[in-house]
Write a protein that holds these residues in place. Structure first.
Motif, PDB file in Angstrom:
ATOM      1  N   ARG A  84       8.235   4.712  -6.703  1.00  0.00           N
ATOM      2  CA  ARG A  84       7.313   3.729  -7.281  1.00  0.00           C
ATOM      3  C   ARG A  84       8.029   2.449  -7.695  1.00  0.00           C
ATOM      4  NH1 ARG A  84       4.842   8.325 -11.071  1.00  0.00           N
ATOM      5  NH2 ARG A  84       4.225   9.725  -9.370  1.00  0.00           N
ATOM      6  N   GLY A  85       7.257   1.348  -7.703  1.00  0.00           N
ATOM      7  CA  GLY A  85       7.791   0.071  -8.153  1.00  0.00           C
ATOM      8  C   GLY A  85       8.658  -0.635  -7.128  1.00  0.00           C
ATOM      9  N   LYS A  86       8.613  -0.181  -5.891  1.00  0.00           N
ATOM     10  CA  LYS A  86       9.443  -0.759  -4.834  1.00  0.00           C
ATOM     11  C   LYS A  86       8.617  -1.381  -3.714  1.00  0.00           C
ATOM     12  CE  LYS A  86      13.016   2.658  -5.673  1.00  0.00           C
ATOM     13  NZ  LYS A  86      13.804   3.769  -5.166  1.00  0.00           N
ATOM     14  N   GLY A  87       7.303  -1.446  -3.925  1.00  0.00           N
ATOM     15  CA  GLY A  87       6.439  -2.024  -2.904  1.00  0.00           C
ATOM     16  C   GLY A  87       6.069  -1.061  -1.787  1.00  0.00           C
ATOM     17  N   LEU A  88       6.478   0.195  -1.914  1.00  0.00           N
ATOM     18  CA  LEU A  88       6.176   1.170  -0.863  1.00  0.00           C
ATOM     19  C   LEU A  88       4.683   1.447  -0.749  1.00  0.00           C
ATOM     20  CD1 LEU A  88       9.104   3.713  -1.395  1.00  0.00           C
ATOM     21  CD2 LEU A  88       8.855   2.027   0.435  1.00  0.00           C
ATOM     22  N   GLY A  89       3.983   1.452  -1.868  1.00  0.00           N
ATOM     23  CA  GLY A  89       2.539   1.689  -1.837  1.00  0.00           C
ATOM     24  C   GLY A  89       1.819   0.613  -1.045  1.00  0.00           C
ATOM     25  N   ALA A  90       2.171  -0.637  -1.275  1.00  0.00           N
ATOM     26  CA  ALA A  90       1.544  -1.743  -0.547  1.00  0.00           C
ATOM     27  C   ALA A  90       1.882  -1.673   0.936  1.00  0.00           C
ATOM     28  CB  ALA A  90       1.982  -3.082  -1.136  1.00  0.00           C
ATOM     29  N   LYS A  91       3.135  -1.353   1.254  1.00  0.00           N
ATOM     30  CA  LYS A  91       3.527  -1.227   2.659  1.00  0.00           C
ATOM     31  C   LYS A  91       2.785  -0.084   3.334  1.00  0.00           C
ATOM     32  CE  LYS A  91       8.120  -3.219   2.128  1.00  0.00           C
ATOM     33  NZ  LYS A  91       9.546  -2.968   2.052  1.00  0.00           N
ATOM     34  N   MET A  92       2.703   1.051   2.641  1.00  0.00           N
ATOM     35  CA  MET A  92       2.011   2.206   3.199  1.00  0.00           C
ATOM     36  C   MET A  92       0.529   1.904   3.393  1.00  0.00           C
ATOM     37  SD  MET A  92       2.268   5.285   4.371  1.00  0.00           S
ATOM     38  CE  MET A  92       3.725   6.088   3.740  1.00  0.00           C
ATOM     39  N   MET A  93      -0.058   1.210   2.434  1.00  0.00           N
ATOM     40  CA  MET A  93      -1.464   0.823   2.543  1.00  0.00           C
ATOM     41  C   MET A  93      -1.678  -0.035   3.781  1.00  0.00           C
ATOM     42  SD  MET A  93      -4.532   0.855   1.217  1.00  0.00           S
ATOM     43  CE  MET A  93      -4.282   1.335  -0.468  1.00  0.00           C
ATOM     44  N   ASP A  94      -0.808  -1.007   3.982  1.00  0.00           N
ATOM     45  CA  ASP A  94      -0.914  -1.883   5.144  1.00  0.00           C
ATOM     46  C   ASP A  94      -0.791  -1.095   6.443  1.00  0.00           C
ATOM     47  OD1 ASP A  94      -1.028  -4.569   6.376  1.00  0.00           O
ATOM     48  OD2 ASP A  94       1.035  -4.114   6.953  1.00  0.00           O
ATOM     49  N   VAL A  95       0.171  -0.200   6.518  1.00  0.00           N
ATOM     50  CA  VAL A  95       0.366   0.622   7.723  1.00  0.00           C
ATOM     51  C   VAL A  95      -0.877   1.470   7.990  1.00  0.00           C
ATOM     52  CG1 VAL A  95       1.669   2.599   8.630  1.00  0.00           C
ATOM     53  CG2 VAL A  95       2.885   0.668   7.615  1.00  0.00           C
ATOM     54  N   CYS A  96      -1.394   2.108   6.959  1.00  0.00           N
ATOM     55  CA  CYS A  96      -2.575   2.970   7.123  1.00  0.00           C
ATOM     56  C   CYS A  96      -3.809   2.179   7.556  1.00  0.00           C
ATOM     57  CB  CYS A  96      -2.867   3.727   5.828  1.00  0.00           C
ATOM     58  SG  CYS A  96      -1.730   5.093   5.510  1.00  0.00           S
ATOM     59  N   LEU A  97      -4.034   1.028   6.938  1.00  0.00           N
ATOM     60  CA  LEU A  97      -5.223   0.238   7.276  1.00  0.00           C
ATOM     61  C   LEU A  97      -5.124  -0.351   8.679  1.00  0.00           C
ATOM     62  CD1 LEU A  97      -5.914  -1.500   3.848  1.00  0.00           C
ATOM     63  CD2 LEU A  97      -7.125   0.457   4.856  1.00  0.00           C
ATOM     64  N   ARG A  98      -3.933  -0.791   9.070  1.00  0.00           N
ATOM     65  CA  ARG A  98      -3.769  -1.287  10.437  1.00  0.00           C
ATOM     66  C   ARG A  98      -3.987  -0.164  11.453  1.00  0.00           C
ATOM     67  NH1 ARG A  98       1.269  -3.007  11.568  1.00  0.00           N
ATOM     68  NH2 ARG A  98       2.180  -2.662   9.537  1.00  0.00           N
ATOM     69  N   LYS A  99      -3.491   1.022  11.145  1.00  0.00           N
ATOM     70  CA  LYS A  99      -3.673   2.160  12.045  1.00  0.00           C
ATOM     71  C   LYS A  99      -5.147   2.555  12.108  1.00  0.00           C
ATOM     72  CE  LYS A  99      -2.349   5.331  14.867  1.00  0.00           C
ATOM     73  NZ  LYS A  99      -1.828   5.009  16.207  1.00  0.00           N
ATOM     74  N   ALA A 100      -5.822   2.543  10.977  1.00  0.00           N
ATOM     75  CA  ALA A 100      -7.252   2.877  10.953  1.00  0.00           C
ATOM     76  C   ALA A 100      -8.037   1.929  11.848  1.00  0.00           C
ATOM     77  CB  ALA A 100      -7.783   2.834   9.522  1.00  0.00           C
ATOM     78  N   SER A 102      -6.834   0.212  14.387  1.00  0.00           N
ATOM     79  CA  SER A 102      -6.472   0.462  15.783  1.00  0.00           C
ATOM     80  C   SER A 102      -7.107   1.739  16.321  1.00  0.00           C
ATOM     81  CB  SER A 102      -4.947   0.506  15.956  1.00  0.00           C
ATOM     82  OG  SER A 102      -4.413   1.727  15.507  1.00  0.00           O
ATOM     83  N   LEU A 103      -7.436   2.664  15.432  1.00  0.00           N
ATOM     84  CA  LEU A 103      -8.138   3.886  15.834  1.00  0.00           C
ATOM     85  C   LEU A 103      -9.637   3.636  16.027  1.00  0.00           C
ATOM     86  CD1 LEU A 103      -6.364   6.541  13.567  1.00  0.00           C
ATOM     87  CD2 LEU A 103      -6.190   6.328  16.059  1.00  0.00           C
ATOM     88  N   GLY A 104     -10.079   2.426  15.682  1.00  0.00           N
ATOM     89  CA  GLY A 104     -11.463   2.051  15.927  1.00  0.00           C
ATOM     90  C   GLY A 104     -12.412   2.211  14.757  1.00  0.00           C
ATOM     91  N   TYR A 105     -11.892   2.484  13.587  1.00  0.00           N
ATOM     92  CA  TYR A 105     -12.767   2.623  12.422  1.00  0.00           C
ATOM     93  C   TYR A 105     -13.244   1.252  11.942  1.00  0.00           C
ATOM     94  CZ  TYR A 105     -11.246   7.459  12.199  1.00  0.00           C
ATOM     95  OH  TYR A 105     -10.996   8.772  12.500  1.00  0.00           O
ATOM     96  N   ASP A 106     -14.466   1.214  11.397  1.00  0.00           N
ATOM     97  CA  ASP A 106     -15.045  -0.022  10.863  1.00  0.00           C
ATOM     98  C   ASP A 106     -14.754  -0.206   9.377  1.00  0.00           C
ATOM     99  OD1 ASP A 106     -16.263  -0.647  13.335  1.00  0.00           O
ATOM    100  OD2 ASP A 106     -17.975   0.638  12.836  1.00  0.00           O
ATOM    101  N   LYS A 107     -14.666   0.920   8.662  1.00  0.00           N
ATOM    102  CA  LYS A 107     -14.452   0.883   7.214  1.00  0.00           C
ATOM    103  C   LYS A 107     -13.505   1.999   6.813  1.00  0.00           C
ATOM    104  CE  LYS A 107     -18.945  -1.094   6.122  1.00  0.00           C
ATOM    105  NZ  LYS A 107     -20.137  -1.029   5.283  1.00  0.00           N
TER     106      LYS A 107
END
Length: 151
Positions: A84-100, A102-107
């Motif tokens: 925690r406190g290292k920006g990993l949460g924000a990076k992980m969020m970005d990776v997950c949302l970009r992947k979502a 690319s998988l074709g999800y709308d929301k």
């Protein structure tokens, strides 16, 4: 598969640390003990943060259970204190949302607990908005904060 036990341990440890109920949250999910198999389909993925062979966090996306529509759920996003406190949460969020996307999800939908304040702040900063009630049926009836984001 070799990471399954570590991932389950991370998630359960964080939930205990946060004082979350063991019933009606991810703590009791059968999927925790078989994460590799659970996410081994084309419409879902789970990412881990590995620090020298030790898993210190992770998050994934999968279709929202029991829901009509093209909505995924951000799932099992937890980090040990040393992550925690290292920006990993924000990076992980970005990776997950970009992947979502690319998988074709709308929301993307998520459920959390009101006292997981840092997580809730991250979700809001990432563009998630509060809902008045749950979508689908995740089985996480103890989670009473529901959020959604258009992708």
């Amino acid at each position: 598969m070799e990471d399954d036990a570590q991932v389950a341990q991370v998630i359960r440890a964080v939930l205990v640390e946060m004082g979350a109920p063991k019933v009606g949250t991810a703590y009791a999910d059968e999927a925790l003990d078989i994460m590799t198999a659970t996410y081994a389909q084309d419409d879902r993925i789970y990412f881990v943060v590995d620090d020298g062979g030790k898993i210190i966090g992770g998050a994934g996306v999968a279709p929202l259970e029991n829901n009509e529509g093209n909505i995924c759920e951000l799932q099992k996003m937890y980090f040990l204190p040393e992550a925690r406190g290292k920006g990993l949460g924000a990076k992980m969020m970005d990776v997950c949302l970009r992947k979502a996307k690319s998988l074709g999800y709308d929301k993307c939908y998520l459920e959390t607990l009101p006292y997981m304040i840092d997580a809730t702040k991250l979700y809001a900063k990432s563009g998630f908005e509060n809902l008045d009630g749950p979508l689908g049926d995740t089985g996480h009836y103890s989670c009473n904060v529901w959020m959604i984001k258009s992708l």
